[in-house]
Write an enzyme that holds these catalytic residues in place. Structure first.
Site, PDB file in Angstrom:
ATOM      1  N   LYS A 148      39.481  32.261  52.000  1.00  0.00           N
ATOM      2  CA  LYS A 148      38.490  31.207  52.209  1.00  0.00           C
ATOM      3  C   LYS A 148      39.121  29.883  51.805  1.00  0.00           C
ATOM      4  O   LYS A 148      39.569  29.709  50.665  1.00  0.00           O
ATOM      5  CB  LYS A 148      37.229  31.461  51.387  1.00  0.00           C
ATOM      6  CG  LYS A 148      36.201  30.352  51.563  1.00  0.00           C
ATOM      7  CD  LYS A 148      34.791  30.838  51.390  1.00  0.00           C
ATOM      8  CE  LYS A 148      33.808  29.783  51.889  1.00  0.00           C
ATOM      9  NZ  LYS A 148      32.506  30.345  52.199  1.00  0.00           N
TER      10      LYS A 148
ATOM     11  N   VAL B  61      37.115  30.847  56.846  1.00  0.00           N
ATOM     12  CA  VAL B  61      37.658  32.110  56.382  1.00  0.00           C
ATOM     13  C   VAL B  61      38.681  32.604  57.394  1.00  0.00           C
ATOM     14  O   VAL B  61      38.408  32.632  58.596  1.00  0.00           O
ATOM     15  CB  VAL B  61      36.553  33.168  56.186  1.00  0.00           C
ATOM     16  CG1 VAL B  61      37.153  34.487  55.703  1.00  0.00           C
ATOM     17  CG2 VAL B  61      35.511  32.670  55.192  1.00  0.00           C
TER      18      VAL B  61
ATOM     19  N   GLY C 196      31.839  27.836  57.724  1.00  0.00           N
ATOM     20  CA  GLY C 196      30.530  27.328  57.356  1.00  0.00           C
ATOM     21  C   GLY C 196      30.674  25.991  56.682  1.00  0.00           C
ATOM     22  O   GLY C 196      31.710  25.325  56.784  1.00  0.00           O
ATOM     23  N   GLY C 197      29.614  25.600  55.945  1.00  0.00           N
ATOM     24  CA  GLY C 197      29.609  24.287  55.326  1.00  0.00           C
ATOM     25  C   GLY C 197      30.655  24.106  54.240  1.00  0.00           C
ATOM     26  O   GLY C 197      31.109  22.998  53.982  1.00  0.00           O
ATOM     27  N   MET C 198      31.043  25.209  53.588  1.00  0.00           N
ATOM     28  CA  MET C 198      32.002  25.111  52.488  1.00  0.00           C
ATOM     29  C   MET C 198      33.445  25.208  52.949  1.00  0.00           C
ATOM     30  O   MET C 198      34.357  24.766  52.255  1.00  0.00           O
ATOM     31  CB  MET C 198      31.734  26.222  51.477  1.00  0.00           C
ATOM     32  CG  MET C 198      30.469  26.032  50.663  1.00  0.00           C
ATOM     33  SD  MET C 198      30.661  24.832  49.335  1.00  0.00           S
ATOM     34  CE  MET C 198      31.649  25.762  48.168  1.00  0.00           C
ATOM     35  N   GLY C 199      33.688  25.812  54.110  1.00  0.00           N
ATOM     36  CA  GLY C 199      35.063  25.953  54.563  1.00  0.00           C
ATOM     37  C   GLY C 199      35.223  27.016  55.629  1.00  0.00           C
ATOM     38  O   GLY C 199      34.248  27.420  56.265  1.00  0.00           O
TER      39      GLY C 199
ATOM     40  N   ASP D  10      23.245  33.100  49.048  1.00  0.00           N
ATOM     41  CA  ASP D  10      23.305  33.074  50.517  1.00  0.00           C
ATOM     42  C   ASP D  10      23.395  34.493  51.081  1.00  0.00           C
ATOM     43  O   ASP D  10      24.238  34.784  51.934  1.00  0.00           O
ATOM     44  CB  ASP D  10      24.491  32.232  50.977  1.00  0.00           C
ATOM     45  CG  ASP D  10      24.358  31.793  52.440  1.00  0.00           C
ATOM     46  OD1 ASP D  10      23.219  31.706  52.932  1.00  0.00           O
ATOM     47  OD2 ASP D  10      25.391  31.537  53.084  1.00  0.00           O
TER      48      ASP D  10
END
Length: 236
Positions: A41, A26, A21-24, A138
């Site tokens: 993550k 997994v 996703g936007g943060m990284g 989220d």
């Protein structure tokens, strides 16, 4: 940069990508010291190089490591290392065997009894997080893992907002998924545990109907409906 076989801190060996996703990203990985499967993550390089985001990521790791609840994925470790000349920040979590709720819903909606059981379990897990000042931000089917025994595990606190670290969240940055976004997430209002309760309500609606209450061609259209449109009625 990352791939199957990549080793982090000479301990965690990446085995397969689970999502992103936007943060990284997994990854499923092997903990070579304890001999167990874990989920890792990895923060995106751009965010790792941003001191504010990197610090928030570390703070959330510390906050989540203190949270013990059967409905919340356990956090085991946090680390940084260099891979191919770039700094990598990562969070090591419990690897949950099972299937995400979004995949289950692709096969059709749930019945009322199954939906209410899920809502009760996730609500209990959220209450435990909220009691420690942690807001998930989220909550959505992709972040709800259904274990083989039918129990639910809430995952991915990667964009969670700890009340004690509120100043670390970039002003004006919306870090939720539009379909589940509480109205105040799209405005200048303070983020409170209520945003998770709202998102869980949207999840319940989707479980019962098989679709989201508000849809649109763009995230802006969907969020506008969350702000201004009445909730479509449920089937009888």
């Amino acid at each position: 940069m990352l791939g199957a076989g990549t080793s982090l801190n000479d301990r965690y060996v990446l085995a397969g990508r689970l999502g992103g996703g936007g943060m990284g990203e997994v990854w499923r990985a092997d903990d070579t010291v304890l001999g167990r499967a874990v989920a890792i993550k990895v923060l995106t390089p751009a965010l790792t190089e941003n001191p504010t985001f990197a610090q928030r990521f570390q703070n959330e790791a510390r906050a989540m490591a203190t949270l013990r609840h059967p409905g919340v994925v356990n956090v085991y470790d946090y680390g940084t290392c260099e891979v191919d000349g770039r700094q990598v920040s990562f969070l090591v979590m419990e690897y949950v065997r099972g299937e995400s709720l979004d995949r289950i819903l692709h096969r059709g909606p749930l019945g009322p009894a199954a939906t209410m059981r899920l809502v009760a379990e996730v609500g209990d897990a959220l209450a435990a997080a909220h009691a420690q000042g942690i807001v998930h931000r989220d909550v959505k089917p992709a972040n709800l893992m259904i274990r083989p025994d039918g129990s639910v595990a809430l995952t991915d606190f990667g964009i969670a907002h700890s009340v004690s670290a509120g100043h670390l969240t970039a002003t004006g940055t919306m870090l939720c998924s539009a379909g589940y976004c509480a109205p105040e997430m799209a405005t200048a209002s303070d983020v409170t545990p209520a945003v998770d309760v709202y998102a869980l309500g949207v999840v319940a609606y989707e479980c019962l109907t098989g679709h989201l209450p508000f849809q649109g061609d763009t995230p802006v259209q969907i969020i506008f409906k969350h702000l201004h449109s009445p909730i479509p009625p449920l089937p009888r």
